[in-house]
Design a protein around this motif. Structure first.
Motif, PDB file in Angstrom:
ATOM      1  N   LEU A 134      -3.067  15.253  -2.183  1.00 57.42           N
ATOM      2  CA  LEU A 134      -3.033  13.874  -1.702  1.00 57.42           C
ATOM      3  C   LEU A 134      -2.093  13.729  -0.509  1.00 57.42           C
ATOM      4  O   LEU A 134      -2.333  12.917   0.394  1.00 57.42           O
ATOM      5  CB  LEU A 134      -2.596  12.945  -2.840  1.00 57.42           C
ATOM      6  CG  LEU A 134      -3.562  12.845  -4.026  1.00 57.42           C
ATOM      7  CD1 LEU A 134      -2.959  11.989  -5.133  1.00 57.42           C
ATOM      8  CD2 LEU A 134      -4.900  12.272  -3.582  1.00 57.42           C
ATOM      9  N   TYR A 135      -1.010  14.512  -0.504  1.00 55.76           N
ATOM     10  CA  TYR A 135      -0.071  14.495   0.623  1.00 55.76           C
ATOM     11  C   TYR A 135      -0.771  14.967   1.896  1.00 55.76           C
ATOM     12  O   TYR A 135      -0.653  14.336   2.959  1.00 55.76           O
ATOM     13  CB  TYR A 135       1.109  15.402   0.294  1.00 55.76           C
ATOM     14  CG  TYR A 135       2.113  15.574   1.419  1.00 55.76           C
ATOM     15  CD1 TYR A 135       3.114  14.631   1.633  1.00 55.76           C
ATOM     16  CD2 TYR A 135       2.067  16.686   2.247  1.00 55.76           C
ATOM     17  CE1 TYR A 135       4.038  14.785   2.655  1.00 55.76           C
ATOM     18  CE2 TYR A 135       2.991  16.853   3.273  1.00 55.76           C
ATOM     19  CZ  TYR A 135       3.971  15.902   3.465  1.00 55.76           C
ATOM     20  OH  TYR A 135       4.879  16.073   4.488  1.00 55.76           O
ATOM     21  N   HIS A 136      -1.508  16.076   1.802  1.00 53.34           N
ATOM     22  CA  HIS A 136      -2.238  16.580   2.971  1.00 53.34           C
ATOM     23  C   HIS A 136      -3.304  15.593   3.431  1.00 53.34           C
ATOM     24  O   HIS A 136      -3.495  15.386   4.636  1.00 53.34           O
ATOM     25  CB  HIS A 136      -2.877  17.923   2.634  1.00 53.34           C
ATOM     26  CG  HIS A 136      -1.925  19.070   2.664  1.00 53.34           C
ATOM     27  ND1 HIS A 136      -2.002  20.128   1.798  1.00 53.34           N
ATOM     28  CD2 HIS A 136      -0.849  19.319   3.448  1.00 53.34           C
ATOM     29  CE1 HIS A 136      -1.033  20.994   2.049  1.00 53.34           C
ATOM     30  NE2 HIS A 136      -0.315  20.510   3.046  1.00 53.34           N
ATOM     31  N   GLU A 137      -3.999  14.991   2.468  1.00 52.20           N
ATOM     32  CA  GLU A 137      -5.035  14.032   2.834  1.00 52.20           C
ATOM     33  C   GLU A 137      -4.424  12.801   3.506  1.00 52.20           C
ATOM     34  O   GLU A 137      -4.980  12.257   4.468  1.00 52.20           O
ATOM     35  CB  GLU A 137      -5.830  13.628   1.598  1.00 52.20           C
ATOM     36  CG  GLU A 137      -6.970  12.655   1.857  1.00 52.20           C
ATOM     37  CD  GLU A 137      -8.090  13.242   2.692  1.00 52.20           C
ATOM     38  OE1 GLU A 137      -9.024  12.481   3.038  1.00 52.20           O
ATOM     39  OE2 GLU A 137      -8.047  14.450   3.013  1.00 52.20           O
ATOM     40  N   ALA A 138      -3.278  12.358   3.002  1.00 52.94           N
ATOM     41  CA  ALA A 138      -2.602  11.209   3.616  1.00 52.94           C
ATOM     42  C   ALA A 138      -2.204  11.527   5.054  1.00 52.94           C
ATOM     43  O   ALA A 138      -2.339  10.679   5.946  1.00 52.94           O
ATOM     44  CB  ALA A 138      -1.374  10.819   2.798  1.00 52.94           C
ATOM     45  N   GLN A 144      -5.545  10.998  12.017  1.00 50.17           N
ATOM     46  CA  GLN A 144      -6.775  10.412  12.547  1.00 50.17           C
ATOM     47  C   GLN A 144      -6.494   9.045  13.163  1.00 50.17           C
ATOM     48  O   GLN A 144      -7.020   8.716  14.240  1.00 50.17           O
ATOM     49  CB  GLN A 144      -7.793  10.292  11.411  1.00 50.17           C
ATOM     50  CG  GLN A 144      -9.210   9.987  11.858  1.00 50.17           C
ATOM     51  CD  GLN A 144     -10.198  10.153  10.721  1.00 50.17           C
ATOM     52  OE1 GLN A 144     -10.011  10.977   9.843  1.00 50.17           O
ATOM     53  NE2 GLN A 144     -11.257   9.387  10.751  1.00 50.17           N
ATOM     54  N   ASP A 145      -5.666   8.271  12.500  1.00 49.49           N
ATOM     55  CA  ASP A 145      -5.300   6.955  13.022  1.00 49.49           C
ATOM     56  C   ASP A 145      -4.477   7.085  14.297  1.00 49.49           C
ATOM     57  O   ASP A 145      -4.695   6.360  15.285  1.00 49.49           O
ATOM     58  CB  ASP A 145      -4.515   6.192  11.962  1.00 49.49           C
ATOM     59  CG  ASP A 145      -4.472   4.690  12.219  1.00 49.49           C
ATOM     60  OD1 ASP A 145      -4.980   4.256  13.270  1.00 49.49           O
ATOM     61  OD2 ASP A 145      -3.928   3.966  11.373  1.00 49.49           O
ATOM     62  N   LEU A 146      -3.525   8.006  14.311  1.00 50.90           N
ATOM     63  CA  LEU A 146      -2.690   8.201  15.500  1.00 50.90           C
ATOM     64  C   LEU A 146      -3.520   8.658  16.684  1.00 50.90           C
ATOM     65  O   LEU A 146      -3.307   8.219  17.821  1.00 50.90           O
ATOM     66  CB  LEU A 146      -1.598   9.233  15.200  1.00 50.90           C
ATOM     67  CG  LEU A 146      -0.482   8.798  14.243  1.00 50.90           C
ATOM     68  CD1 LEU A 146       0.427   9.973  13.921  1.00 50.90           C
ATOM     69  CD2 LEU A 146       0.321   7.655  14.835  1.00 50.90           C
ATOM     70  N   ARG A 147      -4.451   9.557  16.447  1.00 51.81           N
ATOM     71  CA  ARG A 147      -5.325  10.018  17.530  1.00 51.81           C
ATOM     72  C   ARG A 147      -6.098   8.854  18.139  1.00 51.81           C
ATOM     73  O   ARG A 147      -6.154   8.695  19.369  1.00 51.81           O
ATOM     74  CB  ARG A 147      -6.316  11.056  16.991  1.00 51.81           C
ATOM     75  CG  ARG A 147      -5.724  12.423  16.670  1.00 51.81           C
ATOM     76  CD  ARG A 147      -6.627  13.144  15.708  1.00 51.81           C
ATOM     77  NE  ARG A 147      -6.375  14.568  15.602  1.00 51.81           N
ATOM     78  CZ  ARG A 147      -6.858  15.338  14.642  1.00 51.81           C
ATOM     79  NH1 ARG A 147      -7.618  14.798  13.689  1.00 51.81           N
ATOM     80  NH2 ARG A 147      -6.600  16.623  14.609  1.00 51.81           N
TER      81      ARG A 147
END
Length: 450
Positions: A134-138, A144-147
């Motif tokens: 879940l940490y990696h997925e977060a 993705q949002d930052l990009r």
């Protein structure tokens, strides 16, 4: 010749590369094009408020794992008391001052619990892996949002430049109209739309600057880094290559796997493992349990008929402890059935999730394809707009058109450039979303688990 006729007459150039070398997985990602974005992504692992919260989850999971591991370790404990007392005895004259010391210390090591303790330890380790996934997925979703936000800044910067250029153009036109009004060439009614256009241009500049600054601050809050300066935002967005064969290969590799590597599927498999272990623990609840025990104690003991006459007793002991719960009112049987029912539900969820993830991957690959086609069209429009502006400059140098016509072509180029940049950003967003679904986004390497 009108603007659109000129666009149709100019050669159309493709800005994106299609059908690259087969089997290539060197897909271009936003951080490959913009090194500053790569730095933001790497620093966000520790600085972003989202990742700080997820790091706390990791710490909790590690402590839970340690707590689960304690089931197989020995437990040590005891008690100690020392005090003085003044006793009055009927068979002895006067008071007696007595010092008393009592202690009890023991160590108990589980030996044979039918796998219960080991399974409890294993469950703690699996739950920690779930939290790590879940940490990696977060982090992937954060990246993705930052990009997307960083790429949007490039288009916003272009639109801010366009607004400033349009403001200058509108005020130049207004100045010409004011001069014509002063010379009584036009009326107040004729100049009214020109004045409104100049006011709209002023508002548009303020709005575009506000949107750009607000987006910069939003990116800074999300990443946990210092806000970017307008000058540090790239002025151009390079063309992006669409490697269709690489996307197709990733899709085929993903869908051909029996156990999908997506975090959602992996975590469901982990939950199934936990449920199997839970069922194994429930099965042995009524079995006898064996432990080794050893310890030391000090107490008082009476060895005569006179119970008041006590002597110090030191004891060292060791042996085997057996605990056995024989009947618990059918609670164990109910727990076993509940555990099996939860396992069946998880198995159904896993099958449904696996089918959905395959379909999501296929749909996402098509979205990448559609975004690439749209990007190609906007790139061709951009190329045509650049050629059109060059043509208008040539016509202006020959005295065929006015400077205002050149300015209109420049505004059109701003629009085409912003549209092309948005299309490239949309394509990259679709691409990284696809890579995330097929568990192939390399950005996750920025967030290793220590």
């Amino acid at each position: 010749m009108t603007h659109w006729k000129m666009l149709a007459a100019l050669p159309l150039l493709v800005g994106a590369i299609w059908a690259a070398s087969p089997g290539t997985n060197e897909l271009v990602l936003p951080e490959n094009l913009f090194p500053d974005l790569d730095g933001i992504l790497k620093s966000a692992v520790k600085q972003s408020p989202r990742m700080v919260d997820r790091a706390i989850d990791l710490e909790i999971a590690e402590n839970d794992r340690i707590a689960a591991r304690s089931a197989i370790l020995p437990s040590v404990g005891g008690s100690f008391s020392a005090y003085e007392s003044r006793d009055k005895r009927a068979d002895v004259q006067g008071d007696l001052n007595v010092k008393k010391v009592y202690y009890y210390f023991s160590a108990v090591q589980p030996v044979f619990y039918w796998g219960e303790k080991t399974n409890t330890k294993r469950m703690g380790e699996i739950r920690q892996k779930i939290t790590q996934g879940l940490y990696h997925e977060a982090y992937r979703l954060l990246a993705q949002d930052l990009r997307a936000r960083y790429l949007a800044l490039i288009s916003l910067k272009i639109m801010t430049e366009r607004a400033r250029f349009n403001q200058k153009f509108a005020h130049d036109q207004l100045q010409l109209a004011e001069d014509r009004l002063k010379n009584k060439i036009i009326s107040e009614n004729d100049i009214f739309p020109t004045r409104l256009n100049a006011e709209r241009a002023d508002i548009e500049v303020e709005r575009s600057q506000f949107e750009l600054e607000n987006s910069i601050q939003a990116l800074a809050r999300l990443s946990g880094a210092n806000p970017l300066t307008v000058e540090s935002i790239p002025d151009a967005f390079p063309p992006v290559a669409y490697l269709s064969d690489s996307v197709e290969k990733l899709l085929n590799d993903y869908t051909s796997q029996k156990d999908l590597p997506s975090i959602e599927a992996v975590n469901l498999r982990h939950q199934l493992e936990v449920q199997d272990l839970d069922y194994a623990i429930q099965k042995v609840r009524l079995y006898p349990k064996f432990s080794l025990a050893a310890g030391v104690s000090q107490d008082e003991q009476a060895y005569t008929v006179n119970t008041a006459q006590k002597y110090q007793l030191n004891s060292f002991f060791g042996g085997v402890q057996i605990s056995w719960s024989i009947f618990d009112g059918f609670a164990t049987r109910s727990a076993q059935r509940s555990s099996l029912a939860r396992k069946r539900a998880l198995e159904n969820d896993y099958q449904d999730t696996s089918a959905r993830l395959v379909q999501d991957a296929k749909a996402s690959s098509r979205q990448v394809y559609f975004a690439a086609r749209a990007m190609s069209i906007d790139d061709r429009f951009l190329s045509s707009s650049e050629g059109y502006l060059k043509t208008r400059h040539d016509e202006f140098s020959r005295g065929i058109i006015s400077e205002a016509d050149v300015s209109l072509a420049q505004l059109s180029l701003f629009d085409s450039r912003a549209a092309a940049y948005r299309s490239r950003a949309e394509y990259l967003a679709r691409l990284v979303d696809f890579l995330g679904i097929v568990n192939a986004d390399p950005v996750v390497d920025n967030a290793p688990i220590q």
